[in-house]
Motif scaffolding. Structure first.
Motif, short mmCIF file in Angstrom:
data_model
loop_
_atom_site.label_atom_id
_atom_site.label_comp_id
_atom_site.label_asym_id
_atom_site.label_seq_id
_atom_site.Cartn_x
_atom_site.Cartn_y
_atom_site.Cartn_z
N VAL A 160 0.88 -1.98 10.36
CA VAL A 160 1.63 -1.65 11.57
C VAL A 160 2.96 -1.08 11.09
O VAL A 160 3.81 -1.80 10.58
N ALA A 161 3.09 0.24 11.20
CA ALA A 161 4.23 0.90 10.55
C ALA A 161 4.93 1.87 11.48
O ALA A 161 4.31 2.54 12.29
N ASN A 162 6.23 1.90 11.35
CA ASN A 162 7.08 2.91 11.99
C ASN A 162 8.45 2.63 11.41
O ASN A 162 8.97 1.53 11.59
N GLN A 163 9.01 3.59 10.67
CA GLN A 163 10.27 3.23 10.00
C GLN A 163 11.44 3.21 10.95
O GLN A 163 12.54 2.90 10.55
N LYS A 164 11.21 3.53 12.21
CA LYS A 164 12.27 3.33 13.20
C LYS A 164 12.25 1.85 13.58
O LYS A 164 11.18 1.28 13.79
N PRO A 168 8.50 -3.88 7.11
CA PRO A 168 9.91 -3.67 7.45
C PRO A 168 10.12 -2.25 7.97
O PRO A 168 9.29 -1.37 7.69
N PRO A 169 11.22 -2.01 8.70
CA PRO A 169 11.43 -0.65 9.24
C PRO A 169 12.00 0.29 8.18
O PRO A 169 13.09 0.82 8.32
N SER A 170 11.28 0.44 7.08
CA SER A 170 11.71 1.37 6.04
C SER A 170 10.45 1.80 5.31
O SER A 170 9.38 1.23 5.53
N LEU A 171 10.59 2.78 4.43
CA LEU A 171 9.40 3.24 3.71
C LEU A 171 9.56 2.96 2.22
O LEU A 171 9.37 3.84 1.38
N GLY A 172 9.93 1.74 1.88
CA GLY A 172 10.12 1.36 0.49
C GLY A 172 8.85 0.82 -0.14
O GLY A 172 7.75 1.01 0.37
N LEU A 173 9.02 0.09 -1.25
CA LEU A 173 7.86 -0.41 -2.00
C LEU A 173 7.05 -1.46 -1.23
O LEU A 173 5.85 -1.60 -1.44
N LEU A 174 7.70 -2.22 -0.36
CA LEU A 174 6.96 -3.22 0.42
C LEU A 174 6.00 -2.53 1.38
O LEU A 174 4.81 -2.84 1.44
N THR A 175 6.53 -1.56 2.13
CA THR A 175 5.69 -0.81 3.06
C THR A 175 4.62 -0.04 2.29
O THR A 175 3.46 0.04 2.72
N LEU A 176 4.98 0.48 1.13
CA LEU A 176 4.03 1.23 0.30
C LEU A 176 2.86 0.34 -0.12
O LEU A 176 1.70 0.75 -0.08
N ASN A 177 3.16 -0.90 -0.51
CA ASN A 177 2.10 -1.85 -0.87
C ASN A 177 1.14 -2.05 0.30
O ASN A 177 -0.07 -2.12 0.11
N ALA A 178 1.70 -2.15 1.49
CA ALA A 178 0.87 -2.34 2.68
C ALA A 178 0.03 -1.09 2.96
O ALA A 178 -1.15 -1.17 3.28
N LEU A 179 0.65 0.11 2.82
CA LEU A 179 -0.07 1.36 3.08
C LEU A 179 -1.23 1.55 2.09
O LEU A 179 -2.30 2.04 2.44
N VAL A 180 -1.00 1.14 0.84
CA VAL A 180 -2.04 1.30 -0.18
C VAL A 180 -3.18 0.31 0.04
O VAL A 180 -4.34 0.61 -0.21
N ALA A 181 -2.85 -0.87 0.58
CA ALA A 181 -3.87 -1.91 0.77
C ALA A 181 -4.68 -1.71 2.05
O ALA A 181 -5.71 -2.35 2.24
#
Length: 337
Positions: free
Chosen positions: A82-86, A205-218
């Motif tokens: 569930v992503a949206n960097q806003k 989190p509302p950013s596109l850092g490594l945490l969100t990246l881990n989620a996107l890859v998984a």
């Protein structure tokens, strides 16, 4: 002397225009009144025909037809990020309530809280004080999700991997690790193998850092909550670029499958305009149901609950149940198509 000075001041009669004229509202020039701007009707509260009703903020309650029917389980587990960097678009609220609604439909659900604020953990009634083992330990110490996921007290088949504030340093610590962006993917693959999970949700989190990246890859699917406000679409174009980059380099399976309109206010033209705009951009992906702006949804986390257990008959709860059902049944329509 002093006493005399005080005695001299006579009390002014109540409606004496010469003295303290500001206390007499009739003497106020009409020009100072707020002019209603021409254009869409604004919330102008002292109109004679004011149509505000408590139901708009709290919603008319529904009857008992809000019970969730059994939902079909997918052949393969569906993994949503569930992503949206806003910020403030309803990511956590959506994650928590959709996950709870699917669990009420009889499915096994895991919520992985990958946001250092840990709001999803709070809303699902799970401890996340500093030092509580959870997402941080999985990412940085290689611990197993199945050992650390906790059952949510209100929903039997919903488990949560909690996030603590320790996670806020994880991005810095992950930078020098090998395979840093696919650590969650490996841990999740092992969990899926050993558990009968149907749905996994990452609250980012509302950013596109490594945490969100881990989620996107998984993940295999992206759900984007879009707030029905003017800035809503600005964040989405940036997110789409990130998705394309991740797809090209790290995760071919990733697809934007679900767009959910949140904080929809039926009374405003703006909400309807944004909804129309979003539906024209994401015709297939946008769910039919809109999540209304609701006080009950906002209150629920302070009780450590999703709105489904806190106030099951509120329009917000009913909307999330419908949205979850739409998501769960979308696999049937895909199969048919």
């Amino acid at each position: 002397s002093m006493a005399l000075f005080f005695r001299k001041r006579k009390r002014t009669p109540k409606h004496d225009v010469d003295v303290e004229p500001w206390k007499d509202h009739e003497s106020v020039s009409r020009e100072t009144a707020i002019q209603t701007p021409i254009g869409p009707r604004r919330a102008y509260f002292d109109r004679a025909d004011d149509d505000w009703v408590a139901d708009d903020e709290y919603g008319a309650e529904y009857g008992d037809e809000t019970q969730m029917s059994a939902l079909p389980s997918p052949e393969e587990p569906r993994i949503f990020v569930v992503a949206n960097q806003k910020g403030g678009v309803g990511k956590t609220t959506t994650t928590v309530n959709i996950a709870a609604a699917l669990a009420f439909g009889g499915l096994n659900v895991l919520v992985i809280d990958i946001d250092p604020q840990g709001n999803a953990s709070t809303a699902l009634g799970v401890e996340h004080d500093p030092g509580t083992p959870g997402t941080y330990e999985v990412l940085l110490r290689g611990e197993r999700i199945q050992d650390l996921a906790v059952q949510s007290p209100h929903t039997p088949n919903l488990h949560v991997l909690p996030a603590t504030i320790d996670l806020s340093t994880a991005e810095l610590e992950l930078v020098n690790e090998s395979g840093r962006e696919s650590r969650m993917k490996r841990a999740l693959a092992q969990y899926i193998e050993e558990s009968g999970v149907d749905y996994v949700f990452f609250d980012c989190p509302p950013s596109l850092g490594l945490l969100t990246l881990n989620a996107l890859v998984a993940s295999t699917e992206i759900m984007v909550p879009i707030q029905c406000e003017y800035y809503a679409l600005e964040g989405v174009s940036q997110l789409m670029r990130t998705i394309q980059r991740v797809k090209g380099n790290l995760n071919d399976q990733l697809q934007l499958t679900t767009v959910l309109l949140t904080m929809f206010d039926n009374r405003t033209n703006l909400s309807h305009e944004v909804a129309t705009e979003v539906r024209s951009h994401f015709r297939e992906e946008t769910l039919d149901v809109e999540i209304p702006r609701s006080v009950r949804i906002a209150e629920a986390p302070s009780y450590g609950q999703s709105v489904l257990t806190y106030y099951p008959k509120s329009p917000g709860a009913v909307a999330y149940l419908k949205a979850a059902e739409e998501i769960a049944r979308s696999i049937e329509t895909e199969g048919a198509a």
